[in-house]
Design a protein around this motif. Structure first.
Motif, PDB file in Angstrom:
ATOM      1  N   LEU A 154      -0.155  -1.719   1.259  1.00  0.00           N
ATOM      2  CA  LEU A 154       0.923  -0.784   0.951  1.00  0.00           C
ATOM      3  C   LEU A 154       1.474  -0.138   2.221  1.00  0.00           C
ATOM      4  O   LEU A 154       0.743   0.084   3.202  1.00  0.00           O
ATOM      5  CB  LEU A 154       0.404   0.315   0.011  1.00  0.00           C
ATOM      6  CG  LEU A 154       0.134  -0.098  -1.435  1.00  0.00           C
ATOM      7  CD1 LEU A 154      -0.563   1.034  -2.179  1.00  0.00           C
ATOM      8  CD2 LEU A 154       1.432  -0.467  -2.129  1.00  0.00           C
ATOM      9  N   ARG A 155       2.758   0.138   2.195  1.00  0.00           N
ATOM     10  CA  ARG A 155       3.374   0.845   3.297  1.00  0.00           C
ATOM     11  C   ARG A 155       3.088   2.346   3.178  1.00  0.00           C
ATOM     12  O   ARG A 155       2.556   2.825   2.189  1.00  0.00           O
ATOM     13  CB  ARG A 155       4.879   0.611   3.307  1.00  0.00           C
ATOM     14  CG  ARG A 155       5.261  -0.855   3.506  1.00  0.00           C
ATOM     15  CD  ARG A 155       6.761  -1.010   3.469  1.00  0.00           C
ATOM     16  NE  ARG A 155       7.155  -2.415   3.639  1.00  0.00           N
ATOM     17  CZ  ARG A 155       8.430  -2.831   3.624  1.00  0.00           C
ATOM     18  NH1 ARG A 155       9.418  -1.924   3.478  1.00  0.00           N
ATOM     19  NH2 ARG A 155       8.703  -4.110   3.797  1.00  0.00           N
ATOM     20  N   ALA A 156       3.482   3.039   4.191  1.00  0.00           N
ATOM     21  CA  ALA A 156       3.292   4.490   4.150  1.00  0.00           C
ATOM     22  C   ALA A 156       4.218   5.107   3.112  1.00  0.00           C
ATOM     23  O   ALA A 156       5.354   4.661   2.928  1.00  0.00           O
ATOM     24  CB  ALA A 156       3.567   5.092   5.529  1.00  0.00           C
ATOM     25  N   ASN A 157       3.728   6.112   2.463  1.00  0.00           N
ATOM     26  CA  ASN A 157       4.458   6.815   1.408  1.00  0.00           C
ATOM     27  C   ASN A 157       4.992   5.846   0.346  1.00  0.00           C
ATOM     28  O   ASN A 157       6.208   5.761   0.114  1.00  0.00           O
ATOM     29  CB  ASN A 157       5.619   7.619   2.011  1.00  0.00           C
ATOM     30  CG  ASN A 157       5.134   8.656   2.996  1.00  0.00           C
ATOM     31  OD1 ASN A 157       4.087   9.286   2.793  1.00  0.00           O
ATOM     32  ND2 ASN A 157       5.895   8.845   4.079  1.00  0.00           N
ATOM     33  N   PRO A 158       4.137   5.109  -0.313  1.00  0.00           N
ATOM     34  CA  PRO A 158       4.616   4.180  -1.347  1.00  0.00           C
ATOM     35  C   PRO A 158       5.047   4.919  -2.604  1.00  0.00           C
ATOM     36  O   PRO A 158       4.581   6.042  -2.887  1.00  0.00           O
ATOM     37  CB  PRO A 158       3.389   3.302  -1.616  1.00  0.00           C
ATOM     38  CG  PRO A 158       2.231   4.178  -1.315  1.00  0.00           C
ATOM     39  CD  PRO A 158       2.660   5.075  -0.184  1.00  0.00           C
ATOM     40  N   TYR A 187       1.015  -3.155  -6.619  1.00  0.00           N
ATOM     41  CA  TYR A 187      -0.091  -3.538  -5.723  1.00  0.00           C
ATOM     42  C   TYR A 187      -1.389  -3.655  -6.512  1.00  0.00           C
ATOM     43  O   TYR A 187      -2.182  -4.603  -6.304  1.00  0.00           O
ATOM     44  CB  TYR A 187      -0.209  -2.512  -4.595  1.00  0.00           C
ATOM     45  CG  TYR A 187      -1.375  -2.762  -3.676  1.00  0.00           C
ATOM     46  CD1 TYR A 187      -1.301  -3.735  -2.681  1.00  0.00           C
ATOM     47  CD2 TYR A 187      -2.555  -2.021  -3.805  1.00  0.00           C
ATOM     48  CE1 TYR A 187      -2.369  -3.971  -1.835  1.00  0.00           C
ATOM     49  CE2 TYR A 187      -3.632  -2.256  -2.952  1.00  0.00           C
ATOM     50  CZ  TYR A 187      -3.535  -3.228  -1.970  1.00  0.00           C
ATOM     51  OH  TYR A 187      -4.600  -3.461  -1.136  1.00  0.00           O
ATOM     52  N   ASN A 188      -1.612  -2.708  -7.394  1.00  0.00           N
ATOM     53  CA  ASN A 188      -2.846  -2.761  -8.194  1.00  0.00           C
ATOM     54  C   ASN A 188      -2.859  -3.985  -9.117  1.00  0.00           C
ATOM     55  O   ASN A 188      -3.906  -4.614  -9.309  1.00  0.00           O
ATOM     56  CB  ASN A 188      -2.983  -1.481  -9.015  1.00  0.00           C
ATOM     57  CG  ASN A 188      -3.242  -0.274  -8.127  1.00  0.00           C
ATOM     58  OD1 ASN A 188      -3.797  -0.399  -7.028  1.00  0.00           O
ATOM     59  ND2 ASN A 188      -2.830   0.905  -8.595  1.00  0.00           N
ATOM     60  N   GLU A 189      -1.689  -4.323  -9.669  1.00  0.00           N
ATOM     61  CA  GLU A 189      -1.618  -5.511 -10.524  1.00  0.00           C
ATOM     62  C   GLU A 189      -1.878  -6.785  -9.741  1.00  0.00           C
ATOM     63  O   GLU A 189      -2.568  -7.693 -10.211  1.00  0.00           O
ATOM     64  CB  GLU A 189      -0.252  -5.574 -11.212  1.00  0.00           C
ATOM     65  CG  GLU A 189      -0.045  -4.511 -12.270  1.00  0.00           C
ATOM     66  CD  GLU A 189       1.322  -4.603 -12.909  1.00  0.00           C
ATOM     67  OE1 GLU A 189       2.100  -5.509 -12.498  1.00  0.00           O
ATOM     68  OE2 GLU A 189       1.624  -3.800 -13.803  1.00  0.00           O
ATOM     69  N   ASP A 190      -1.338  -6.867  -8.525  1.00  0.00           N
ATOM     70  CA  ASP A 190      -1.562  -8.062  -7.698  1.00  0.00           C
ATOM     71  C   ASP A 190      -3.035  -8.180  -7.306  1.00  0.00           C
ATOM     72  O   ASP A 190      -3.581  -9.300  -7.251  1.00  0.00           O
ATOM     73  CB  ASP A 190      -0.689  -8.006  -6.445  1.00  0.00           C
ATOM     74  CG  ASP A 190       0.798  -8.133  -6.771  1.00  0.00           C
ATOM     75  OD1 ASP A 190       1.104  -8.636  -7.873  1.00  0.00           O
ATOM     76  OD2 ASP A 190       1.638  -7.735  -5.939  1.00  0.00           O
TER      77      ASP A 190
END
Length: 306
Positions: free
Chosen positions: A45-49, A57-60
């Motif tokens: 994840l990038r900063a400040n998502p 991201y959690n699904e992936d």
């Protein structure tokens, strides 16, 4: 949206190629096949998502464990012990593939053997076209399961070139009406099967007609020969009449009183008395003495009794 796929197919150690096709489709239905095939981690994840980015991201990340759960649920306990130490679904998939399908060299040898079996296939006299096509497709499907692109056109050419001569007329009519290089396999099989059905119906009608004709002949024969002498008397009378006739000289004894096939001196007959070829017992000159003495004793005993 409302689709709920069935439980995954269970692999117990047999027919791996079939299970692999089913399992691949099952994983594709759950959008998990890319995880098994690529084995890549999602980018960090990038900063400040945003909340949506965190959820994606959690699904992936969860897809990896979902695919691993599907693979573990799709094998029996005996097979599970072989992949329980694998960390990724790709590692588990490749391990099963290497163990039960073999290496690329092994698969290539299997393909060579299956192609040889395909080329040697011939239709049996007791088979129908559908039975023959099923036998061909069994070999073709095994070739396809190993990853070879085997088209239906090769199957059509195989059937046309290996059919018996009785299908020649049907093949000729199909060549006149259709392009055999583009005819579907199912259409070819159905056309040949229809010809078989027509031939079977004609044979059945012919058999029934012949049976009825024989029945009428036997009934008319019995009605026309009532009160006549038995057939055995006719045969005996015919033999007596034939004995009076003159025939061409026999090739064995030069006589003209019989046909060559009834000669007592044929070279292919064996005497029961001396066990030699070339004559029958009735004209044998080499009978054993004991047999002739026994015959004389029996004859004397019969004369005394008389």
């Amino acid at each position: 949206m409302s689709f709920s796929p069935p439980p995954p197919p269970v692999f117990a150690g047999e027919s791996y190629n079939i299970w692999a096709v089913k399992m691949k489709t099952y994983l594709q239905a759950h959008d998990l096949w890319n995880v098994v095939q690529n084995d890549t981690e999602p980018p960090p994840l990038r900063a400040n998502p945003t909340i949506a980015q965190i959820r994606q991201y959690n699904e992936d990340c969860a897809k990896k464990y979902k695919a691993m759960s599907c693979l573990q649920s799709g094998v029996s306990d005996a097979i599970f012990t072989r992949i329980m130490a694998c960390d990724t679904p790709k590692e588990a998939w490749d391990k099963l593939k290497e163990e039960f399908q073999g290496s690329d060299k092994t698969r290539q040898q299997q393909l060579i053997n299956l192609r040889r079996d395909f080329e040697n296939l011939r239709m049996k006299d007791s088979e129908t076209t559908k039975q023959y096509a099923d036998r061909i497709m069994s070999t073709v499907n095994n070739i396809r399961l190993l990853g070879d692109d085997f088209g239906d056109q090769r199957v059509v050419e195989k059937i046309i070139t290996t059919l018996p001569e009785k299908y020649e007329s049907k093949i000729s009519s199909l060549e006149d009406s259709r392009d055999l290089s583009a005819i579907p396999l199912t259409e070819l099989i159905n056309a040949l099967y229809a010809q078989e059905q027509r031939r079977a119906n004609r044979m059945e009608e012919y058999s029934e007609g012949a049976f009825q004709a024989r029945s009428r002949e036997s009934s008319s024969f019995s009605s026309n020969h009532k009160g006549k002498k038995p057939m055995s008397e006719k045969k005996e009378r015919g033999k007596k009449e034939a004995a009076k006739k003159k025939f061409p000289p026999c090739a064995h004894c030069k006589r003209t009183t019989h046909l060559e096939k009834y000669c007592w001196y044929r070279p292919d007959i064996q005497c029961r008395g001396c066990k030699q070829l070339g004559h029958i017992e009735k004209v044998c000159k080499n009978k054993p003495k004991a047999q002739s003495q026994n015959h004389n004793q029996v004859q004397v005993a019969e004369d005394i009794e008389a």
